[in-house]
Design a protein around this motif. Structure first.
Motif, PDB file in Angstrom:
ATOM      1  N   ASN A 100      96.353 -14.661 -11.621  1.00  0.00           N
ATOM      2  CA  ASN A 100      97.103 -14.753 -10.373  1.00  0.00           C
ATOM      3  C   ASN A 100      98.542 -14.388 -10.664  1.00  0.00           C
ATOM      4  N   GLY A 101      99.200 -13.693  -9.739  1.00  0.00           N
ATOM      5  CA  GLY A 101     100.591 -13.335  -9.924  1.00  0.00           C
ATOM      6  C   GLY A 101     100.792 -11.835 -10.035  1.00  0.00           C
ATOM      7  N   ILE A 102     101.962 -11.440 -10.478  1.00  0.00           N
ATOM      8  CA  ILE A 102     102.317 -10.029 -10.612  1.00  0.00           C
ATOM      9  C   ILE A 102     103.063  -9.814 -11.923  1.00  0.00           C
ATOM     10  N   ILE A 103     102.608  -8.848 -12.699  1.00  0.00           N
ATOM     11  CA  ILE A 103     103.307  -8.433 -13.914  1.00  0.00           C
ATOM     12  C   ILE A 103     104.257  -7.307 -13.525  1.00  0.00           C
ATOM     13  N   GLU A 104     105.542  -7.580 -13.531  1.00  0.00           N
ATOM     14  CA  GLU A 104     106.507  -6.641 -12.977  1.00  0.00           C
ATOM     15  C   GLU A 104     106.709  -5.408 -13.865  1.00  0.00           C
ATOM     16  N   GLU A 155     106.800  -9.570 -18.079  1.00  0.00           N
ATOM     17  CA  GLU A 155     107.819 -10.012 -17.133  1.00  0.00           C
ATOM     18  C   GLU A 155     107.143 -10.201 -15.785  1.00  0.00           C
ATOM     19  N   GLY A 156     107.456 -11.317 -15.124  1.00  0.00           N
ATOM     20  CA  GLY A 156     106.874 -11.565 -13.809  1.00  0.00           C
ATOM     21  C   GLY A 156     106.337 -12.967 -13.700  1.00  0.00           C
ATOM     22  N   ALA A 157     105.414 -13.161 -12.771  1.00  0.00           N
ATOM     23  CA  ALA A 157     104.812 -14.469 -12.511  1.00  0.00           C
ATOM     24  C   ALA A 157     103.311 -14.354 -12.741  1.00  0.00           C
ATOM     25  N   TYR A 158     102.730 -15.400 -13.355  1.00  0.00           N
ATOM     26  CA  TYR A 158     101.306 -15.302 -13.629  1.00  0.00           C
ATOM     27  C   TYR A 158     100.706 -16.674 -13.900  1.00  0.00           C
ATOM     28  N   ALA A 159      99.410 -16.746 -13.686  1.00  0.00           N
ATOM     29  CA  ALA A 159      98.554 -17.779 -14.258  1.00  0.00           C
ATOM     30  C   ALA A 159      97.368 -17.024 -14.843  1.00  0.00           C
ATOM     31  N   PHE A 160      97.050 -17.255 -16.114  1.00  0.00           N
ATOM     32  CA  PHE A 160      95.963 -16.580 -16.807  1.00  0.00           C
ATOM     33  C   PHE A 160      94.912 -17.587 -17.261  1.00  0.00           C
ATOM     34  N   ALA A 161      93.670 -17.140 -17.272  1.00  0.00           N
ATOM     35  CA  ALA A 161      92.604 -17.821 -18.006  1.00  0.00           C
ATOM     36  C   ALA A 161      91.875 -16.733 -18.787  1.00  0.00           C
ATOM     37  N   VAL A 162      91.727 -16.934 -20.100  1.00  0.00           N
ATOM     38  CA  VAL A 162      91.237 -15.886 -21.001  1.00  0.00           C
ATOM     39  C   VAL A 162      90.117 -16.437 -21.863  1.00  0.00           C
ATOM     40  N   VAL A 163      89.043 -15.646 -22.007  1.00  0.00           N
ATOM     41  CA  VAL A 163      87.959 -15.987 -22.937  1.00  0.00           C
ATOM     42  C   VAL A 163      87.630 -14.763 -23.778  1.00  0.00           C
ATOM     43  N   SER A 164      86.998 -15.019 -24.927  1.00  0.00           N
ATOM     44  CA  SER A 164      86.625 -13.936 -25.836  1.00  0.00           C
ATOM     45  C   SER A 164      85.268 -14.227 -26.433  1.00  0.00           C
ATOM     46  N   ARG A 165      84.455 -13.175 -26.617  1.00  0.00           N
ATOM     47  CA  ARG A 165      83.150 -13.399 -27.237  1.00  0.00           C
ATOM     48  C   ARG A 165      83.298 -13.710 -28.727  1.00  0.00           C
ATOM     49  N   ARG A 166      84.466 -13.401 -29.318  1.00  0.00           N
ATOM     50  CA  ARG A 166      84.711 -13.772 -30.712  1.00  0.00           C
ATOM     51  C   ARG A 166      84.848 -15.292 -30.876  1.00  0.00           C
TER      52      ARG A 166
END
Length: 609
Positions: A100-104, A155-166
């Motif tokens: 969610n958000g924008i990477i400027e 730079e910007g506003a964000y909320a991240f959720a990240v997963v990896s198969r590793r």
């Protein structure tokens, strides 16, 4: 933007993710998707343009196996709605990210990554962030370290959720400017942009603060602050129940929320006043000192909340003699300011996460305002945490994108605040009148809701119209603005609100037999002026729909339909006259067959500029 759900559990999480997305549909979106790790396939991802039901159909009856995953409903910012632009975005066939958000600075980063060999499949800024993190992950950095390194370039506003198969039993979540919560379970943890998404699986939540990064595992959550230090954030128990975000017996959430307004307003008032006046303690510790010092009021808000502020300006200056200005937050934050000594900033937001309102609050800190008072519906929100004082509306979840009970409860809260100022400015009679009116408000709203059937009949005359005009005078002019906003939001009929006295300065040119004109006509000092304005419309063949209280003594005639509104004390008349306009917009939208709760192109919580 718009909705994030994630899970790290001992069970297959795909059903939790899909149900979480369903509970975030109210926020508005144009595509949906999920990614799951830990199953036999390593990393499974499915994305579709359209609704969560379309995603469920694409997944079929056999949902992917895996105990860790992320899911998202997207509202397009960078790149049109498409399967390729939907979230999760995948990098290197092994890392999935929702955002969610924008990477400027995404354009510059995209160029740099392309120069280093990355090929992009989407138009999104989100894929840039995923690729930036993957670049470090592919070189051997653990998922947490890869996310940290990637964030340094953004730079910007964000909320991240990240997963990896590793690292299939790990989820990394982080926020800067966009809300994110951790759901605490037994042997499992969840993340979401809204507690509503997780109510079926937990009532315990950790609210991440700006700059936090959370390392989420099945059995623990480790949170790091902006400086990389391990921090403890309190676990809070939500008072919401899963049933609070269901429609019950109503066809739409919007209709349910319209009918919840008597109870919601009563809840806003509960415990905040006596017969003698408003209780300062309702605003929290230190309220008396801050209110005593305030000499002026600056209200900043967006959309419907801005209209609530406009009505409050009339109250503040009439009943409290308090100078008051009102401004749209997106304009406030980008202009130069001359701040008068003793000016209190009052910010209004249903969600408490509206990006422009939060930016205005932070700008006010720099500019030297006397303090910040917030009106909000979400106690765990960023706005509440950052304001000096808060008056919670207690409206309960509002799922429909078009605000109804949020508006009336915000006005109720504003009424209490103005009453508190009236006492301080030597106007006890103003405080007494406002409190008496507030006490009468739930019953007055209940009586107005009985108008639904006649309003629904009038709605039939709007179905095939392309334009509509809403008129009001004095404190009912913002009611006209709000009525026009509701109609255009959910029925897609172009509608404008105007002060009735401005008709001859332009809008009268639009009036003919095909233009319905809605007027708000309470009994009062401006009624005769308004009647003259309405005659100007009739003389040009306009079709008038007039919402007038009994004391106005207006009668229906050819081209002039009067809907009688139960009389109410003058201070609460703008609130009472709002209800039939909400019902009008709702029934017009139903007849036109639009998606009432999720109107196109709109989101419930606007967490980006």
């Amino acid at each position: 933007m718009c909705g994030i759900v994630g899970a790290c559990a001992q069970r297959d999480v795909a059903p939790v993710l899909v149900e979480g997305l369903r509970r975030l549909e109210y926020r508005g979106y144009d595509s949906a998707g999920l990614a799951v790790t830990g199953g036999e396939g390593g990393l499974f991802c499915r994305r579709v343009t359209g609704r969560v039901d379309d995603l469920a159909a694409a997944l079929g009856e056999t949902l992917p196996a895996g105990g860790t995953g992320v899911a998202h409903t997207r509202w397009a910012t960078h790149g049109r709605p498409s399967d390729a632009n939907a979230h999760p975005q995948i990098a290197g066939d092994e890392l999935a990210l929702v955002h969610n958000g924008i990477i400027e600075n995404h354009a510059q980063l995209r160029e740099q990554l392309e120069a280093r060999g990355y090929a992009f499949q989407s138009e999104t800024d989100t894929e840039v962030a995923a690729s930036l993190i993957h670049e470090r992950h592919a070189r051997g950095a653990g998922l947490l370290e890869a996310v940290r390194g990637g964030l340094e370039a953004l730079e910007g506003a964000y909320a991240f959720a990240v997963v990896s198969r590793r690292e299939p039993e790990r989820l990394i979540a982080c926020r800067r400017g966009s809300p994110l919560v951790i759901g605490v379970g037994i042997g499992e943890h969840f993340v979401a942009s809204d507690v509503a998404a997780l109510l079926p699986v937990t009532r315990q939540f950790i609210f991440l603060e700006d700059g936090d990064i959370a390392d989420v595992r099945r059995d623990r959550v480790t949170i790091y602050d902006l400086h990389g230090r391990v921090v403890e954030r309190p676990v809070q128990v939500s008072e919401l129940s899963p049933e609070a975000v269901e429609r019950g017996g109503y066809r739409h959430f919007m209709l349910k929320e319209i009918h919840e307004q008597p109870a919601a307003v009563a809840e806003t008032l509960e415990g905040r006043h006596t017969d003698a006046g408003v209780l300062d303690a309702a605003l929290g510790p230190g309220a008396a000192g801050l209110l005593d010092a305030a000499q002026r009021l600056q209200i900043v808000a967006c959309g419907t909340s801005y209209h609530a502020g406009l009505i409050a300006r009339y109250w503040a200056e009439e009943y409290a003699g308090l100078p008051c200005e009102v401004e749209v937050a997106s304009e406030f934050r980008y202009r130069s300011h001359a701040v008068a000594p003793g000016t209190l900033l009052l910010v209004i937001s249903q969600s408490g996460e509206t990006a422009d309102v939060l930016a205005a609050l932070r700008e006010a800190r720099r500019l030297g305002y006397a303090g910040v008072l917030a009106i909000c519906n979400v106690p765990e929100s960023s706005l509440v945490r950052e304001a000096d004082l808060t008056l919670l509306t207690r409206a309960g979840p509002e799922i429909g994108v078009a605000s109804t009970k949020a508006f009336t409860t915000q006005l109720t809260a504003l009424l209490l605040i103005v009453a508190a100022f009236a006492r301080r400015r030597g106007r006890p009679q103003g405080e007494a009148e406002l409190v008496r009116s507030a006490v009468a408000l739930p019953g007055a709203i209940e009586r107005v809701l009985d108008l639904e059937e006649p309003v629904a009949r009038i709605a039939e005359q709007f179905v095939d119209r392309a334009h509509a005009l809403f008129l009001g005078r004095g404190s009912h002019f913002p009611v006209a603005l709000e009525g026009a906003l509701k109609l255009k939001e959910i029925s897609y009929i172009h509608a404008e609100g105007y002060p009735a006295g401005e008709l001859k300065h332009g809008p009268l040119a639009l009036v003919d037999s095909t233009m319905p004109v809605v007027a708000v006509a309470p009994h009062g000092a401006l009624l005769e002026k308004l009647q003259s304005n309405l005659q100007e419309v009739r003389a040009r063949g306009g079709q008038l729909f007039v919402f007038a209280d009994d004391a106005a003594a207006l009668r229906s005639a050819d081209g002039f339909q009067v809907v009688p509104v139960p009389a109410a004390p003058a201070p609460i008349s703008p609130i009472v006259h709002t209800l039939p306009l909400q019902l009008l917009a709702y029934h017009v939208a139903v007849l036109r067959g639009t998606d009432v709760d999720k109107p196109r192109n709109l989101a419930k919580s606007v967490t980006v500029e």
